[in-house]
Write a protein that holds these residues in place. Structure first.
Motif, mmCIF file in Angstrom:
data_model
loop_
_atom_site.group_PDB
_atom_site.id
_atom_site.type_symbol
_atom_site.label_atom_id
_atom_site.label_comp_id
_atom_site.label_asym_id
_atom_site.label_seq_id
_atom_site.Cartn_x
_atom_site.Cartn_y
_atom_site.Cartn_z
ATOM 1 N N LEU A 1 0.844 -1.192 0.000
ATOM 2 C CA LEU A 1 0.000 0.000 0.000
ATOM 3 C C LEU A 1 0.881 1.244 0.000
ATOM 4 O O LEU A 1 0.616 2.202 -0.735
ATOM 5 N N VAL A 2 1.927 1.236 0.841
ATOM 6 C CA VAL A 2 2.871 2.352 0.883
ATOM 7 C C VAL A 2 4.288 1.812 1.018
ATOM 8 O O VAL A 2 4.496 0.701 1.512
ATOM 9 N N SER B 1 8.035 12.971 5.578
ATOM 10 C CA SER B 1 6.996 12.645 4.596
ATOM 11 C C SER B 1 6.183 11.408 4.979
ATOM 12 O O SER B 1 5.181 11.104 4.336
ATOM 13 N N GLU C 1 1.853 11.228 6.152
ATOM 14 C CA GLU C 1 0.744 11.008 5.214
ATOM 15 C C GLU C 1 0.588 9.518 4.904
ATOM 16 O O GLU C 1 -0.533 9.000 4.819
ATOM 17 N N GLN C 2 1.705 8.824 4.765
ATOM 18 C CA GLN C 2 1.649 7.385 4.471
ATOM 19 C C GLN C 2 1.102 6.595 5.661
ATOM 20 O O GLN C 2 0.330 5.655 5.482
ATOM 21 N N ALA D 1 -1.017 7.749 7.833
ATOM 22 C CA ALA D 1 -2.455 8.035 7.838
ATOM 23 C C ALA D 1 -3.190 7.187 6.796
ATOM 24 O O ALA D 1 -4.300 6.709 7.046
ATOM 25 N N THR D 2 -2.563 6.966 5.646
ATOM 26 C CA THR D 2 -3.157 6.128 4.596
ATOM 27 C C THR D 2 -3.339 4.700 5.091
ATOM 28 O O THR D 2 -4.392 4.093 4.897
ATOM 29 N N VAL D 3 -2.332 4.166 5.752
ATOM 30 C CA VAL D 3 -2.406 2.800 6.278
ATOM 31 C C VAL D 3 -3.451 2.716 7.389
ATOM 32 O O VAL D 3 -4.257 1.782 7.425
ATOM 33 N N SER E 1 -6.082 4.518 7.794
ATOM 34 C CA SER E 1 -7.414 4.609 7.177
ATOM 35 C C SER E 1 -7.809 3.274 6.543
ATOM 36 O O SER E 1 -8.953 2.830 6.677
ATOM 37 N N ALA E 2 -6.874 2.649 5.855
ATOM 38 C CA ALA E 2 -7.162 1.360 5.217
ATOM 39 C C ALA E 2 -7.479 0.295 6.264
ATOM 40 O O ALA E 2 -8.374 -0.535 6.070
#
Length: 164
Positions: free
Chosen positions: A64-65, A79, A82-83, A85-87, A89-90
Motif C-alpha cells: 500500500l505504501v 513525509s 501522510e503514508q 495516515a493512509t495505512v 485509514s485502510a
C-alpha cells in the motif's frame, strides 16, 4: 622397503578420508542450519517485552505504501506522516485486516548491522501506526530482507506496508 611405502600410503589415505569426512560434516551442518532457519517458529513476545515478534505470513499483492529512509537512519522521515495516515485509514476500513511490515536493506556493510537498521526502521513504522490508533496486534512484522535496490539506492532503504 614395501612396508615403508604401505605405511606412507596409509597415512595419505587417512588424510584424504579425514578431509572427505570434514567436507561431508560441513555440508550436512550447513544444510541442517538452512532447514532449521526456514522451519523455525517465529519469535513471539508480549507487546512491550523489548523483543520483536516476527511472522512468516506471506506477502499478498503490492504494498500500500513504501516508506524510504535516509542512509543508516531509522527515524521516520517527515513525509511518512501522510503514508501512516493512509495505512491507518485502510485498516479502519477493513477491521479484519492487518498491516504487514517488511523492512529491507542492501548488501553493503555488515549483514548484522544492516538487519538491525532494517528492523529498527520497521519498528519506527510500527510505533507510528500504533500512535495513530492502530492496535499493536494488527501490525505484523516480517524479518528484514536483503535487496539490491535496483537503479535507485533508496529502494534498499525502505519499509513496505501491506494491508491484508
Amino acid at each position: 622397503m614395501f612396508d615403508q611405502e604401505d605405511s606412507e600410503l596409509n597415512v595419505v589415505m587417512g588424510v584424504v578420508f579425514g578431509i572427505i569426512a570434514l567436507v561431508i560434516t560441513f555440508v550436512i551442518g550447513l544444510a541442517a542450519n538452512q532447514l532449521g532457519g526456514k522451519q523455525a517458529a517465529p519469535a513471539v513476545a508480549a507487546p512491550g517485552a523489548g523483543e520483536v515478534a516476527f511472522t512468516d505470513v506471506a506477502e499478498v499483492g503490492e504494498p500500500l505504501v513504501k516508506i524510504y529512509f535516509e542512509l543508516g537512519q531509522a527515524a521516520l522521515p517527515a513525509s511518512a506522516a501522510e503514508q501512516i495516515a493512509t495505512v491507518a485509514s485502510a485498516l479502519a476500513a477493513t477491521p479484519t485486516a492487518s498491516a504487514l511490515l517488511s523492512g529491507f536493506h542492501d548488501e553493503t556493510g555488515g549483514a548484522a548491522v544492516n538487519a538491525e537498521v532494517a528492523k529498527n526502521r520497521a519498528l519506527s513504522v510500527r510505533d507510528a501506526l500504533v500512535a495513530a490508533g492502530v492496535p499493536a496486534e494488527r501490525v505484523l512484522m516480517r524479518r528484514p530482507a536483503v535487496t539490491l535496490g535496483g537503479s535507485d539506492a533508496a529502494e534498499a532503504r525502505r519499509v513496505e506496508v501491506r494491508v491484508q
